[in-house]
Design a protein around this motif. Structure first.
Motif, short mmCIF file in Angstrom:
data_model
loop_
_atom_site.label_atom_id
_atom_site.label_comp_id
_atom_site.label_asym_id
_atom_site.label_seq_id
_atom_site.Cartn_x
_atom_site.Cartn_y
_atom_site.Cartn_z
N UNK A 20 0.71 -1.24 -0.16
CA UNK A 20 0.07 -0.16 0.18
C UNK A 20 0.85 1.22 -0.05
N UNK A 21 1.97 1.33 0.89
CA UNK A 21 2.90 2.23 0.98
C UNK A 21 3.46 2.75 -0.50
N UNK A 22 3.96 1.50 -1.02
CA UNK A 22 4.72 1.68 -2.20
C UNK A 22 3.61 2.28 -3.42
N UNK A 23 2.61 1.58 -3.46
CA UNK A 23 1.54 1.98 -4.62
C UNK A 23 1.20 3.51 -4.22
N UNK A 24 0.83 3.89 -3.11
CA UNK A 24 0.33 5.20 -2.77
C UNK A 24 1.54 6.26 -3.27
N UNK A 25 2.77 6.02 -2.82
CA UNK A 25 3.94 6.93 -3.06
C UNK A 25 4.09 6.80 -4.70
N UNK A 26 3.86 5.84 -5.39
CA UNK A 26 3.96 5.62 -6.74
C UNK A 26 2.72 6.65 -7.48
N UNK A 27 1.64 6.55 -6.93
CA UNK A 27 0.69 7.36 -7.37
C UNK A 27 0.68 8.77 -7.01
N UNK A 28 1.24 8.97 -6.01
CA UNK A 28 1.64 10.49 -5.80
C UNK A 28 2.73 11.11 -6.55
N UNK A 29 3.73 10.24 -6.84
CA UNK A 29 4.72 10.47 -7.74
C UNK A 29 4.13 10.87 -9.25
N UNK A 30 3.17 9.93 -9.77
CA UNK A 30 2.83 10.01 -11.03
C UNK A 30 1.87 11.37 -11.05
N UNK A 31 0.80 11.70 -10.00
CA UNK A 31 -0.20 12.91 -9.89
C UNK A 31 0.93 14.20 -9.93
N UNK A 32 2.13 13.97 -9.20
CA UNK A 32 2.79 15.33 -8.96
C UNK A 32 3.86 15.46 -10.52
N UNK A 33 4.03 14.67 -11.15
CA UNK A 33 4.70 14.64 -12.08
C UNK A 33 3.83 15.20 -13.33
#
Length: 103
Positions: free
Chosen positions: A89-102
């Motif tokens: 969950x933590x890795x996918x949440x950070x991946x999603x945040x990275x994608x959204x902020x990118x």
């Protein structure tokens, strides 16, 4: 292979369905990163869906865990399952945040 010999073969049916989806722009589903496990992919897609609805994740263990699987595991296996679920969950949440902020 000729079209005349195999008009209803499975591959032809799949190709026709894919062509219909492509022409109807039916490939707008969110895509998980290619390097993730199947469990991480499920979590990622559910996170995208929750974000689209405007909902927040309050308790990831309750929201993402398979209740039937949890009930069938021993105490040690439950702990391992929950730890792995939280890490995914933590890795996918950070991946999603990275994608959204990118973007």
């Amino acid at each position: 292979m000729s079209n005349v010999k195999h008009p209803k073969c499975a591959l032809r049916t799949l190709a026709v369905e894919a062509k219909k989806r492509l022409s109807a722009n039916g490939y707008c589903e969110p895509a998980a990163p290619k390097y993730v496990t199947p469990q991480q992919k499920q979590i990622y897609l559910k996170l995208v869906e929750l974000e689209r609805k405007g909902e927040e994740v309050v308790n990831p263990v309750v929201q993402f865990a398979d209740k039937n699987k949890l009930n069938s595991l021993s105490h040690e296996e439950k702990q391992r399952y929950i730890l792995q679920l939280c890490a995914d969950y933590i890795s996918m949440r950070s991946e999603l945040e990275r994608k959204n902020h990118g973007q």
